[in-house]
Design an enzyme around this catalytic site. Sequence first.
Site, PDB file in Angstrom:
ATOM      1  N   LYS A   1       0.961 -42.238   4.384  1.00 27.93           N
ATOM      2  CA  LYS A   1       1.965 -41.878   5.373  1.00 27.93           C
ATOM      3  C   LYS A   1       2.599 -43.182   5.861  1.00 27.93           C
ATOM      4  O   LYS A   1       2.005 -43.905   6.662  1.00 27.93           O
ATOM      5  CB  LYS A   1       1.320 -41.116   6.533  1.00 27.93           C
ATOM      6  CG  LYS A   1       2.324 -40.472   7.505  1.00 27.93           C
ATOM      7  CD  LYS A   1       2.755 -41.453   8.567  1.00 27.93           C
ATOM      8  CE  LYS A   1       3.885 -40.854   9.402  1.00 27.93           C
ATOM      9  NZ  LYS A   1       4.681 -41.905  10.069  1.00 27.93           N
TER      10      LYS A   1
ATOM     11  N   GLU B   1      -7.090 -51.973  11.005  1.00 26.96           N
ATOM     12  CA  GLU B   1      -6.550 -53.325  11.204  1.00 26.96           C
ATOM     13  C   GLU B   1      -5.545 -53.209  12.329  1.00 26.96           C
ATOM     14  O   GLU B   1      -4.461 -52.658  12.163  1.00 26.96           O
ATOM     15  CB  GLU B   1      -5.910 -53.828   9.904  1.00 26.96           C
ATOM     16  CG  GLU B   1      -5.663 -55.328   9.903  1.00 26.96           C
ATOM     17  CD  GLU B   1      -4.213 -55.671  10.182  1.00 26.96           C
ATOM     18  OE1 GLU B   1      -3.944 -56.116  11.327  1.00 26.96           O
ATOM     19  OE2 GLU B   1      -3.372 -55.506   9.298  1.00 26.96           O
TER      20      GLU B   1
ATOM     21  N   CYS C   1       1.266 -59.133  13.068  1.00 29.97           N
ATOM     22  CA  CYS C   1       0.064 -59.042  13.899  1.00 29.97           C
ATOM     23  C   CYS C   1      -0.737 -60.332  13.894  1.00 29.97           C
ATOM     24  O   CYS C   1      -1.626 -60.514  14.729  1.00 29.97           O
ATOM     25  CB  CYS C   1      -0.811 -57.873  13.442  1.00 29.97           C
ATOM     26  SG  CYS C   1      -1.232 -57.925  11.695  1.00 29.97           S
TER      27      CYS C   1
ATOM     28  N   GLU D   1       0.797 -59.303  23.294  1.00 33.39           N
ATOM     29  CA  GLU D   1       1.407 -59.624  22.008  1.00 33.39           C
ATOM     30  C   GLU D   1       2.908 -59.370  22.100  1.00 33.39           C
ATOM     31  O   GLU D   1       3.347 -58.249  22.345  1.00 33.39           O
ATOM     32  CB  GLU D   1       0.780 -58.749  20.920  1.00 33.39           C
ATOM     33  CG  GLU D   1       1.209 -59.093  19.518  1.00 33.39           C
ATOM     34  CD  GLU D   1       0.497 -58.238  18.479  1.00 33.39           C
ATOM     35  OE1 GLU D   1       0.321 -58.716  17.349  1.00 33.39           O
ATOM     36  OE2 GLU D   1       0.102 -57.093  18.804  1.00 33.39           O
TER      37      GLU D   1
END
Length: 474
Positions: free
Chosen positions: A171, A246, A280, A378
Amino acid sequence: MEGKNYINGEWSTAGDGVIEVMNPATGEKFGTVPNGGETEASAAVDAAAEAFKSWSKTTVYERASLLMKWHDLLLENKQEVAEIMTKEMGKPLAEAVGEIEYSASFISWFAEEAKRSNGRLIPASKEGKRIQVLKQPVGVVVSITPWNFPAAMMARKMAPALAAGCTFVAKPAKLTPLTAVRMYELAEEAGFPKGVINLVTGSASKIGRVFTSHPAVRKLTFTGSTEIGKELMKQSADSMLNLSLELGGHAPIIVCEDANMDLAVEGVMASKFRNAGQTCVCGNRIYVQRSIVEEFSQRLQEATAKLKVGNGMDEGVQIGPLVDQDGYEKSARHVQDAVDKGAKVLVGGDGRAENGAFFYNPTVLINATQDMLVMNEETFGPVAPIMAFDTDEEAVRLANDTRFGLAAYFFTDSLTRGTYIAENLEYGIVGWNDGAPSSAQAPFGGMKESGIGREGGQEGLDAFLETKYISIKL
């Protein structure tokens, strides 16, 4: 470009209408994909479960051969696939081409690594017994991949799963599904049997619920935010689903006074501004030893000012648009908060958002402090805040002061100092004088709230294998 779902060897537009895919550099529609849901996801899992019966019995050599055909086709068509990626995601074309090559490296690595998925014999404690350990495929694997690396994250999950003998349902992110569609077209051309690989685009919540509740699913692999990862973990609890997660990061960069300045600036630029900071593992906060903070800041400012911002399809562009308005507004909010709390903008600090396109200029901030948003969240944008430190112990403490633990970087030419910093950073990936440490042959993953499990390397294949122990009494 019209994308379709790929279920049990057939392309389909079934779903509740379509999702429009926009070009973030122009604000124009680039293509569509079906808005699939529970029905399409269930059909894909059912197809994968049926195909697993035969695919899991194939030899590793058969699987490796098909993977290498896919690998070759992907490289033969890398320019075309890269252009699709740039038009739906925004990253500069040269970076997109690099991502396709990086994706292919995972496919070839796991095609070879599958041949080394060995079991073993263990000496028994009693006469007349034999102990065997077998490695067998987990089963049907479902994946949810992010928008920022639409090819690499697909390959990094799909290749080891197929190499291990699992069947696969993907997906992709709704912002960047067309790269995945083209990759699946090439995989079909490579000759994977019907039902072995399946692709469903559409509603994340509806498809995700099927993925976490369907009795045939044995493993979920996800890359995305920590918040969504936690939700998927909760949804998977009832079935004790095997998970690889992750998740988010908040990477520190430490620059020590004995660092090679040229190497440090180059490494920070590579880590911070790749993909416009939308990774990331990109450096999110930079700690520089006080004795060199002025020189380093000036050199980083000069290098940053040279970056060319624009449409990723244009010649020489190094910084493309942010993927959407939310990303743009977050970068602007972090910079404004930092300025309000005493930071100074050396370069950048502004952008333009018009007609559905969102460009934020690469930004360097000095005089950052720990109470600023940019040092605690972040950013996922091209903003580089610099804060001074005095001792190695202080730098490590500041770097570890977060619930995340994905990637960290530091620059020093001292073996003693480097060993101390590397061993005390609470991160799954550490770059020592290296701003781009990722590679197919190395394990990728985080500590703390940055995830569970590893992708890449030997560990990346092990994630899709079950260990079975057989005790035989003769």
